[in-house]
Design a protein around this motif. Structure first.
Motif, PDB file in Angstrom:
ATOM      1  N   ILE A   1     -52.180  10.475  56.490  1.00  0.00           N
ATOM      2  CA  ILE A   1     -53.036  11.190  55.532  1.00  0.00           C
ATOM      3  C   ILE A   1     -53.464  10.257  54.404  1.00  0.00           C
ATOM      4  N   SER A   2     -52.519   9.472  53.875  1.00  0.00           N
ATOM      5  CA  SER A   2     -52.853   8.562  52.772  1.00  0.00           C
ATOM      6  C   SER A   2     -53.861   7.508  53.219  1.00  0.00           C
ATOM      7  N   LYS A   3     -53.701   6.979  54.413  1.00  0.00           N
ATOM      8  CA  LYS A   3     -54.638   5.963  54.917  1.00  0.00           C
ATOM      9  C   LYS A   3     -56.012   6.565  55.165  1.00  0.00           C
ATOM     10  N   ASN A   4     -56.036   7.775  55.701  1.00  0.00           N
ATOM     11  CA  ASN A   4     -57.317   8.453  55.923  1.00  0.00           C
ATOM     12  C   ASN A   4     -58.040   8.680  54.594  1.00  0.00           C
ATOM     13  N   TRP A   5     -57.290   9.092  53.574  1.00  0.00           N
ATOM     14  CA  TRP A   5     -57.903   9.309  52.262  1.00  0.00           C
ATOM     15  C   TRP A   5     -58.395   7.990  51.662  1.00  0.00           C
TER      16      TRP A   5
ATOM     17  N   TYR B   1     -61.625   7.023  53.919  1.00  0.00           N
ATOM     18  CA  TYR B   1     -62.781   7.909  54.000  1.00  0.00           C
ATOM     19  C   TYR B   1     -62.992   8.790  52.780  1.00  0.00           C
ATOM     20  N   GLY B   2     -61.943   9.050  52.011  1.00  0.00           N
ATOM     21  CA  GLY B   2     -62.089   9.828  50.779  1.00  0.00           C
ATOM     22  C   GLY B   2     -62.459   8.920  49.622  1.00  0.00           C
ATOM     23  N   LEU B   3     -61.562   8.020  49.294  1.00  0.00           N
ATOM     24  CA  LEU B   3     -61.797   7.060  48.214  1.00  0.00           C
ATOM     25  C   LEU B   3     -62.798   5.986  48.626  1.00  0.00           C
ATOM     26  N   GLN B   4     -62.884   5.706  49.915  1.00  0.00           N
ATOM     27  CA  GLN B   4     -63.738   4.658  50.474  1.00  0.00           C
ATOM     28  C   GLN B   4     -63.405   3.293  49.876  1.00  0.00           C
ATOM     29  N   LEU B   5     -62.119   2.995  49.870  1.00  0.00           N
ATOM     30  CA  LEU B   5     -61.619   1.742  49.299  1.00  0.00           C
ATOM     31  C   LEU B   5     -62.191   0.488  49.960  1.00  0.00           C
ATOM     32  N   PRO B   6     -62.504   0.493  51.271  1.00  0.00           N
ATOM     33  CA  PRO B   6     -63.091  -0.731  51.830  1.00  0.00           C
ATOM     34  C   PRO B   6     -64.370  -1.178  51.115  1.00  0.00           C
TER      35      PRO B   6
ATOM     36  N   PHE C   1     -54.958   0.327  43.758  1.00  0.00           N
ATOM     37  CA  PHE C   1     -55.241   0.462  45.180  1.00  0.00           C
ATOM     38  C   PHE C   1     -56.096  -0.744  45.524  1.00  0.00           C
ATOM     39  N   SER C   2     -55.634  -1.580  46.418  1.00  0.00           N
ATOM     40  CA  SER C   2     -56.371  -2.773  46.839  1.00  0.00           C
ATOM     41  C   SER C   2     -56.458  -2.771  48.355  1.00  0.00           C
ATOM     42  N   MET C   3     -57.663  -2.918  48.888  1.00  0.00           N
ATOM     43  CA  MET C   3     -57.869  -2.852  50.333  1.00  0.00           C
ATOM     44  C   MET C   3     -57.495  -4.163  50.997  1.00  0.00           C
ATOM     45  N   VAL C   4     -56.541  -4.081  51.921  1.00  0.00           N
ATOM     46  CA  VAL C   4     -56.134  -5.240  52.712  1.00  0.00           C
ATOM     47  C   VAL C   4     -55.993  -4.778  54.159  1.00  0.00           C
ATOM     48  N   TRP C   5     -56.597  -5.525  55.071  1.00  0.00           N
ATOM     49  CA  TRP C   5     -56.412  -5.269  56.496  1.00  0.00           C
ATOM     50  C   TRP C   5     -55.344  -6.226  56.994  1.00  0.00           C
ATOM     51  N   ASN C   6     -54.182  -5.715  57.290  1.00  0.00           N
ATOM     52  CA  ASN C   6     -53.041  -6.515  57.719  1.00  0.00           C
ATOM     53  C   ASN C   6     -53.071  -6.642  59.241  1.00  0.00           C
ATOM     54  N   LYS C   7     -53.234  -7.851  59.720  1.00  0.00           N
ATOM     55  CA  LYS C   7     -53.274  -8.090  61.172  1.00  0.00           C
ATOM     56  C   LYS C   7     -51.923  -8.565  61.702  1.00  0.00           C
ATOM     57  N   GLY C   8     -50.893  -8.540  60.856  1.00  0.00           N
ATOM     58  CA  GLY C   8     -49.572  -9.002  61.274  1.00  0.00           C
ATOM     59  C   GLY C   8     -48.548  -7.887  61.204  1.00  0.00           C
TER      60      GLY C   8
END
Length: 176
Positions: free
Chosen positions: A37-41, A44-49, A62-69
């Motif tokens: 739920i938090s990731k979805n918000w 798509y809610g906050l639109q952090l990306p 809140f800082s957007m990071v895509w963790n590939k590890g």
């Protein structure tokens, strides 16, 4: 023949889920749901990306990071590595869930359930997005990594397992 059938049925029957095991599995499931739920918000809610970062407090953003590890970005992997990491996470989670089902020890059951729920939450991200959604940033306190609720659950779960092994087991040994 009936005796053999009974022995095989007893030997291969799935282990009974304890009442405590059911409670711990529910806690792990709640952690997984809160994580998703938090990731979805965040996405798509906050639109952090598109925002990149939102300052909440002087020490927290809140800082957007895509963790590939793995947790905190260690062992970065893409391509086939992503799928191997996902498969490994799910297999380990299945084993942990089986252990939780049979537990009669609250701390170890809670620790295992949190680790399993967190691992499944991050595996879901790898399947859907190709990486894990990390967004909790406490760099204002000197903590250099951005993480998510699943990572927090995994780390709390591991801490509980250490507490059980190094402190609670010793108390039981002294009493026994």
């Amino acid at each position: 023949m009936t005796d053999l059938h009974t022995k095989l049925k007893t030997h291969f029957a799935p282990p009974h889920t304890t009442p405590l095991g059911r409670q711990m599995l529910l806690i792990g499931l709640i952690g997984l749901i809160l994580d998703q739920i938090s990731k979805n918000w965040i996405l798509y809610g906050l639109q952090l990306p598109s925002l990149g970062q939102v300052k909440i407090l002087p020490f927290f953003s809140f800082s957007m990071v895509w963790n590939k590890g793995v947790s905190f970005g260690f062992f970065h992997s893409e391509g086939i590595g992503r799928w191997l990491l996902t498969l490994f996470s799910l297999v380990v989670s299945a084993c942990l869930i089986d252990w939780v089902r049979r537990t009669n020890r609250r701390v170890i059951g809670l620790g295992l359930a949190l680790v399993a729920g967190g691992a499944i939450g991050n595996a879901i991200d790898r399947v859907i997005y190709g990486g894990v959604v990390d967004f909790l940033d406490f760099s204002g306190l000197g903590f250099p990594w951005v993480f998510n609720i699943a990572d927090a659950a995994i780390n709390i779960g591991v801490a509980l397992l250490f507490i059980d092994v190094f402190f609670l087991n010793r108390e039981e040994s002294k009493q026994g």
